[in-house]
Design a protein around this motif. Structure first.
Motif, short mmCIF file in Angstrom:
data_model
loop_
_atom_site.label_atom_id
_atom_site.label_comp_id
_atom_site.label_asym_id
_atom_site.label_seq_id
_atom_site.Cartn_x
_atom_site.Cartn_y
_atom_site.Cartn_z
N SER A 189 0.84 -1.21 0.00
CA SER A 189 0.00 0.00 0.00
C SER A 189 0.86 1.25 0.00
N LEU A 190 1.82 1.28 -0.86
CA LEU A 190 2.77 2.40 -0.90
C LEU A 190 2.08 3.71 -1.27
N LYS A 191 2.59 4.76 -0.68
CA LYS A 191 2.06 6.11 -0.90
C LYS A 191 3.16 7.00 -1.46
N PRO A 192 2.80 8.06 -2.15
CA PRO A 192 3.82 8.97 -2.66
C PRO A 192 4.74 9.50 -1.55
N GLU A 193 4.22 9.66 -0.36
CA GLU A 193 5.06 10.15 0.74
C GLU A 193 6.07 9.12 1.24
N ASP A 194 6.00 7.89 0.73
CA ASP A 194 7.03 6.90 1.04
C ASP A 194 8.26 7.06 0.15
N THR A 195 8.17 7.94 -0.82
CA THR A 195 9.30 8.17 -1.71
C THR A 195 10.51 8.68 -0.92
N ALA A 196 11.62 7.98 -1.05
CA ALA A 196 12.82 8.33 -0.30
C ALA A 196 13.95 7.39 -0.71
N VAL A 197 15.14 7.71 -0.24
CA VAL A 197 16.23 6.75 -0.30
C VAL A 197 16.16 5.94 0.99
N TYR A 198 16.15 4.63 0.84
CA TYR A 198 16.04 3.75 1.99
C TYR A 198 17.42 3.16 2.30
N TYR A 199 17.78 3.26 3.55
CA TYR A 199 19.08 2.77 4.00
C TYR A 199 18.90 1.64 5.00
N CYS A 200 19.74 0.65 4.87
CA CYS A 200 19.79 -0.44 5.82
C CYS A 200 21.02 -0.24 6.69
N ALA A 201 20.91 -0.61 7.95
CA ALA A 201 22.02 -0.44 8.87
C ALA A 201 22.09 -1.63 9.83
N ALA A 202 23.32 -1.89 10.30
CA ALA A 202 23.56 -3.00 11.22
C ALA A 202 24.09 -2.47 12.55
N ASP A 203 23.55 -3.01 13.62
CA ASP A 203 23.92 -2.63 14.98
C ASP A 203 24.74 -3.76 15.58
N SER A 204 26.01 -3.49 15.87
CA SER A 204 26.91 -4.55 16.33
C SER A 204 26.84 -4.78 17.84
N SER A 205 26.08 -3.96 18.56
CA SER A 205 25.97 -4.19 20.00
C SER A 205 25.05 -5.38 20.24
N TYR A 206 25.29 -6.09 21.32
CA TYR A 206 24.49 -7.26 21.62
C TYR A 206 23.25 -6.81 22.41
N THR A 207 22.13 -6.80 21.72
CA THR A 207 20.91 -6.34 22.34
C THR A 207 19.76 -7.24 21.92
N VAL A 208 18.79 -7.37 22.80
CA VAL A 208 17.65 -8.23 22.48
C VAL A 208 16.47 -7.43 21.94
N VAL A 209 16.61 -6.10 21.91
CA VAL A 209 15.51 -5.29 21.44
C VAL A 209 15.88 -4.59 20.14
N ALA A 210 14.88 -4.33 19.33
CA ALA A 210 15.09 -3.57 18.11
C ALA A 210 15.46 -2.13 18.48
N GLU A 211 16.41 -1.58 17.78
CA GLU A 211 16.97 -0.28 18.11
C GLU A 211 16.44 0.81 17.19
N ALA A 212 15.92 1.89 17.80
CA ALA A 212 15.36 2.99 17.03
C ALA A 212 16.37 4.11 16.76
N ASN A 213 17.37 4.20 17.61
CA ASN A 213 18.32 5.31 17.54
C ASN A 213 19.36 5.07 16.44
N PRO A 214 19.40 5.90 15.40
CA PRO A 214 20.35 5.67 14.31
C PRO A 214 21.80 5.73 14.75
N SER A 215 22.09 6.46 15.82
CA SER A 215 23.48 6.56 16.27
C SER A 215 24.01 5.25 16.85
N ARG A 216 23.11 4.31 17.13
CA ARG A 216 23.53 3.02 17.65
C ARG A 216 23.97 2.06 16.55
#
Length: 126
Positions: free
Chosen positions: A85-112
């Motif tokens: 159900s994509l919308k025009p406002e979804d238009t963007a460059v999408y980046y994937c990132a990996a968090d090397s810290s050992y955590t059991v929760v999904a991380e929201a902070n991009p600096s992590r």
């Protein structure tokens, strides 16, 4: 060093679907917490979705809840973002990132996140 490579972007009409893939590879076969972020023209980078190493924890931006689904295949060390159900406002460059810290929760902070891909363009036409 960890390499993060995204694929699957493209041009789609509003209401359509795309699936993004992200492969993280390094010297070891360990898993990473992974996140998808996006940056639209003239806007700040924002979190789209994230998933923990075990996939036991996920989170989504309010703007994509119910439309996007994040998942992972640990055997392939690959994370997916199914976008429906994509919308025009979804238009963007999408980046994937990996968090090397050992955590059991999904991380929201991009600096992590330690390792970032080059990004893949998603364009949704109206």
């Amino acid at each position: 060093q960890v390499q993060v490579v995204e694929s699957g972007g493209g041009l789609v009409q509003a209401g359509g679907s795309l699936r993004l893939s992200c492969a993280a590879s390094g010297r070891s076969s360990r898993r990473y917490g992974m996140g998808w972020f996006r940056r639209a023209p003239g806007k700040e980078r924002e979190l789209v979705s994230a998933i923990s190493e075990s996939a036991g924890s996920t989170l989504y931006a309010d703007s994509v809840k119910g439309r996007f689904t994040i998942s992972r295949d640990n055997a392939k060390n690959t994370v997916y973002l199914q976008m429906n159900s994509l919308k025009p406002e979804d238009t963007a460059v999408y980046y994937c990132a990996a968090d090397s810290s050992y955590t059991v929760v999904a991380e929201a902070n991009p600096s992590r996140y330690d390792y970032w891909g080059q990004g893949t363009q998603v364009t949704v036409s109206s």
